[in-house]
Design a protein around this motif. Structure first.
Motif, PDB file in Angstrom:
ATOM      1  N   ASN A   6      -4.146   8.720   1.342  1.00 32.87           N
ATOM      2  CA  ASN A   6      -3.544   7.929   2.422  1.00 32.87           C
ATOM      3  C   ASN A   6      -3.574   6.440   2.126  1.00 32.87           C
ATOM      4  O   ASN A   6      -3.783   5.610   3.013  1.00 32.87           O
ATOM      5  CB  ASN A   6      -4.278   8.182   3.755  1.00 32.87           C
ATOM      6  N   THR A   8      -2.694   2.834   1.709  1.00 32.80           N
ATOM      7  CA  THR A   8      -1.692   1.882   2.168  1.00 32.80           C
ATOM      8  C   THR A   8      -2.144   0.493   1.766  1.00 32.80           C
ATOM      9  O   THR A   8      -3.304   0.141   1.921  1.00 32.80           O
ATOM     10  CB  THR A   8      -1.550   1.942   3.700  1.00 32.80           C
ATOM     11  N   LYS A   9      -1.238  -0.261   1.193  1.00 34.42           N
ATOM     12  CA  LYS A   9      -1.534  -1.655   0.901  1.00 34.42           C
ATOM     13  C   LYS A   9      -0.344  -2.494   1.330  1.00 34.42           C
ATOM     14  O   LYS A   9       0.772  -2.298   0.850  1.00 34.42           O
ATOM     15  CB  LYS A   9      -1.789  -1.829  -0.605  1.00 34.42           C
ATOM     16  N   ARG A  10      -0.583  -3.389   2.262  1.00 32.85           N
ATOM     17  CA  ARG A  10       0.483  -4.299   2.660  1.00 32.85           C
ATOM     18  C   ARG A  10       0.004  -5.699   2.351  1.00 32.85           C
ATOM     19  O   ARG A  10      -1.153  -6.025   2.562  1.00 32.85           O
ATOM     20  CB  ARG A  10       0.724  -4.184   4.177  1.00 32.85           C
ATOM     21  N   GLU A  18       2.785   2.630   0.904  1.00 29.98           N
ATOM     22  CA  GLU A  18       2.588   3.173   2.238  1.00 29.98           C
ATOM     23  C   GLU A  18       2.103   4.622   2.143  1.00 29.98           C
ATOM     24  O   GLU A  18       2.813   5.475   1.612  1.00 29.98           O
ATOM     25  CB  GLU A  18       3.929   3.096   2.999  1.00 29.98           C
ATOM     26  N   ASP A  19       0.886   4.868   2.594  1.00 32.92           N
ATOM     27  CA  ASP A  19       0.390   6.224   2.810  1.00 32.92           C
ATOM     28  C   ASP A  19       0.563   7.141   1.590  1.00 32.92           C
ATOM     29  O   ASP A  19       1.122   8.233   1.703  1.00 32.92           O
ATOM     30  CB  ASP A  19       1.111   6.818   4.030  1.00 32.92           C
ATOM     31  N   THR A  43      -0.383   0.316  -6.757  1.00 31.48           N
ATOM     32  CA  THR A  43      -1.237   1.508  -6.712  1.00 31.48           C
ATOM     33  C   THR A  43      -2.347   1.417  -7.760  1.00 31.48           C
ATOM     34  O   THR A  43      -3.525   1.650  -7.462  1.00 31.48           O
ATOM     35  CB  THR A  43      -0.391   2.771  -6.999  1.00 31.48           C
ATOM     36  N   ARG A  55      -5.429   0.450   4.141  1.00 28.19           N
ATOM     37  CA  ARG A  55      -5.936   1.708   4.714  1.00 28.19           C
ATOM     38  C   ARG A  55      -6.083   2.721   3.603  1.00 28.19           C
ATOM     39  O   ARG A  55      -5.491   2.594   2.547  1.00 28.19           O
ATOM     40  CB  ARG A  55      -4.946   2.250   5.756  1.00 28.19           C
ATOM     41  N   ARG A 204       6.800   4.361  -1.295  1.00 28.80           N
ATOM     42  CA  ARG A 204       6.473   5.706  -0.815  1.00 28.80           C
ATOM     43  C   ARG A 204       6.592   6.726  -1.937  1.00 28.80           C
ATOM     44  O   ARG A 204       7.490   6.644  -2.765  1.00 28.80           O
ATOM     45  CB  ARG A 204       7.405   6.110   0.341  1.00 28.80           C
TER      46      ARG A 204
END
Lengths: 304, 266
Positions: A6, A8-10, A18-19, A43, A55, A204
């Motif tokens: 899961n 997530t990096k913004r 995302e996720d 990633t 997250r 994604r």
């Protein structure tokens, strides 16, 4: 070997990821495929603790990427996607420095890799071409024979001969039972060296597939030129074919997966020339989404 | 010289350090030979000093009582203004280059992909800064000792050693500040800018404290307050402890700031 859960990096306005959830098994060569800017580097940099997830989490060797980053780094070799080197050092000094920071590396391993990739160690980094810098990046990533090699766009800037040598290196690493995670924006490369492929687009994960399944889904554009005009009906019901257009002696079509049926259909006539286009990444996305890429002319996807 | 981050950082600085050493020695050699002629005009010079506006005097000459005494001369010419300025520039440059400079160059990912913890990179680059500033301090001390003997200035070498030691510690406070800002933000510009602004403010607050009441209350936070007139009073252990503690607190801040954040991509 690598487990991303899961994730997530913004950051700011820039697109992150995302996720994401995927696993890389020990001993496999895992390709991470996506266009530039899709989130491949994000990633990788999160898994190696250069940046921290917004997250979710990543673990390598079963160790938490944040808590055990030093241990992870010890057992990993990393080639950055945006490779920058110490310009004023010689290639040899540069590698010695990184080797010292790793607590010492067999000098023969360095010399051997440099020779195989045809890298002159006596030159100053500042005087090296892009390809030679990339070779140095590969040498430092592999010189300590890591359990896991994380290579971000490893073949960029390498000439075709050196690319082939690199593929052989990856093959040898696989035979030693070690794991390779490599990112790429070139499908044929991933098809050639990887066991499994994760496909990422716009942050994604689109799919994680065995290369064989990917090949079965890949759509190739084919053009066949015959010695004489052929009837359109001859190609109307061939398996795997779509988008067939026949003009006199030329047939253009798209083939999904194997080409056997097409080749056998064509063999009834005198074939002068057969040209197969490698599927582009956009075509691959098309086969997963069934939607049309914005920047190419309309063509039919198989919408699986 | 490539065994660890500390030695590699010093290796990178070797040429710059050579030029710094030449510059510092030159500064001393362009200052000390004027002492004998200045001493001979003691009376008129001291009179001139007394007529100078107090604020101007405070900024450029400090609290020097008699600029024609050997200590007064070296204090006013070197230790009040030039030495703190130059040693702060040297240290701030090294502190800002440490993390932020490497991040800007884009090599930080590669460096940290080795099993070297982030905190060790900070500590090693800090140590390299300390060594660099000490080396240049040694050159200052040596130049003063040699030129003092030639032109008969007559300040004991232990006195100049104490003064140089205090300058080194002062410079390191600003260098550590630059290291902390650079480590926490990754911006070399911010590191240099903030350290320079704080340095100038700290200098003015301390220098003008006798003239401006507000500054007199503020001066306890100025590192220059713990610097004083080193050549006149020798090495003050309590002040040195304050300066060293400030650097160590900033080093800790650099570690915390660096460990807690994302590294920039290039």
């Amino acid at each position: 070997m690598i487990a991303v859960e899961n994730l997530t990096k913004r950051y700011g306005l820039a697109r992150g990821v995302e996720d994401l959830t995927f696993h890389v098994a020990p001993g496999e060569v895992f390709g991470y495929l996506g266009p530039n800017g899709a989130g491949k580097t994000t990633t990788i940099r999160t898994a190696l603790d250069f940046i921290r997830p917004t997250r979710g989490r990543a673990s390598v060797f079963g160790l938490d990427s944040r808590k055990a980053s030093v241990e992870i780094h010890r057992r990993t070799g990393y080639l950055p996607g945006e490779l920058r080197l110490y310009e004023r050092m010689t290639a040899e000094d540069h590698l010695s420095y990184l080797a010292e920071l790793r607590g010492g590396v067999d000098r023969r391993a360095i010399a051997d890799l440099a020779e195989r990739l045809d890298l002159d160690l006596s030159r100053k980094i500042g005087a090296l071409s892009h390809g030679n810098r990339q070779k140095l990046g590969l040498v430092q990533a592999l010189m300590h024979r890591p359990e896991l090699a994380v290579l971000d766009e490893p073949t960029q800037g390498l000439d075709p001969l050196v690319q082939q040598e690199f593929y052989r290196l990856v093959e040898e690493i696989r035979e030693e039972g070690k794991t390779v995670f490599l990112s790429s924006h070139v499908l044929p490369e991933v098809e050639r060296v990887c066991d499994r492929v994760g496909i990422i687009r716009e942050g994604r994960l689109v799919a994680v597939e065995h290369v064989a399944d990917l090949k079965a889904k890949a759509v190739r554009k084919i053009e066949i030129r015959f010695a004489e005009p052929v009837p359109a009906s001859a190609f109307a019901d061939v398996a795997g074919l779509s988008d067939v257009r026949v003009h006199d002696s030329v047939v253009r079509c798209s083939v999904t997966g194997e080409m056997d049926a097409l080749v056998k259909a064509a063999a009834r006539f005198h074939v002068e020339r057969l040209v197969a286009e490698e599927p582009s990444l956009e075509d691959i996305f098309l086969s997963y989404y069934g939607e049309e890429p914005a920047d190419t002319s309309p063509s039919e996807g198989d919408g699986s | 010289m490539l065994r660890n981050v500390l030695l590699k950082t010093l290796r990178d600085q070797r040429r710059a350090l050579m030029w710094w050493s030449i510059g510092i020695a030159a500064m001393v050699l362009f200052t000390v030979p004027f002492y004998p002629s200045l001493r001979d005009q003691a009376e008129s010079l001291n009179k001139y000093m007394e007529e100078m506006p107090e604020a101007l005097r405070a900024i450029f000459i400090g609290q020097v009582e008699d600029i024609t005494s050997p200590e007064g001369f070296l204090n006013s010419q070197i230790f009040v203004f030039m030495a703190p300025l130059l040693f702060s520039i040297l240290a701030v440059g090294a502190g800002a280059r440490a993390i932020a400079g490497e991040e800007r160059a884009g090599t930080l990912d590669l460096l940290l992909s080795t099993p070297v913890p982030r905190r060790r990179v900070v500590v090693h680059t800090f140590a390299a800064m300390v060594v660099a500033v000490f080396v240049v301090g040694l050159v200052l001390w040596g130049s003063l000792a040699v030129s003092g003997a030639i032109w008969d200035v007559g300040v004991p070498a232990s006195r100049t050693a104490a003064a140089v030691g205090t300058v080194v510690l002062l410079g390191l406070v600003f260098g550590s500040l630059a290291l902390a800002i650079g480590s926490a933000t990754g911006s070399r510009g911010s590191a240099i800018g903030v350290a320079a602004a704080v340095g100038i403010a700290a200098y003015l607050v301390n220098s003008l404290a006798p003239v401006v009441d507000l500054f007199d209350d503020l001066k306890v936070v100025s590192p220059f307050n713990y610097y004083g007139l080193p050549l006149a009073r020798g090495f003050d252990v309590a002040d040195a402890v304050v300066l060293v503690s400030a650097s160590l607190v900033l080093l800790a801040a650099a570690v915390v700031g660096f460990e807690g954040r994302d590294l920039a991509v290039r």
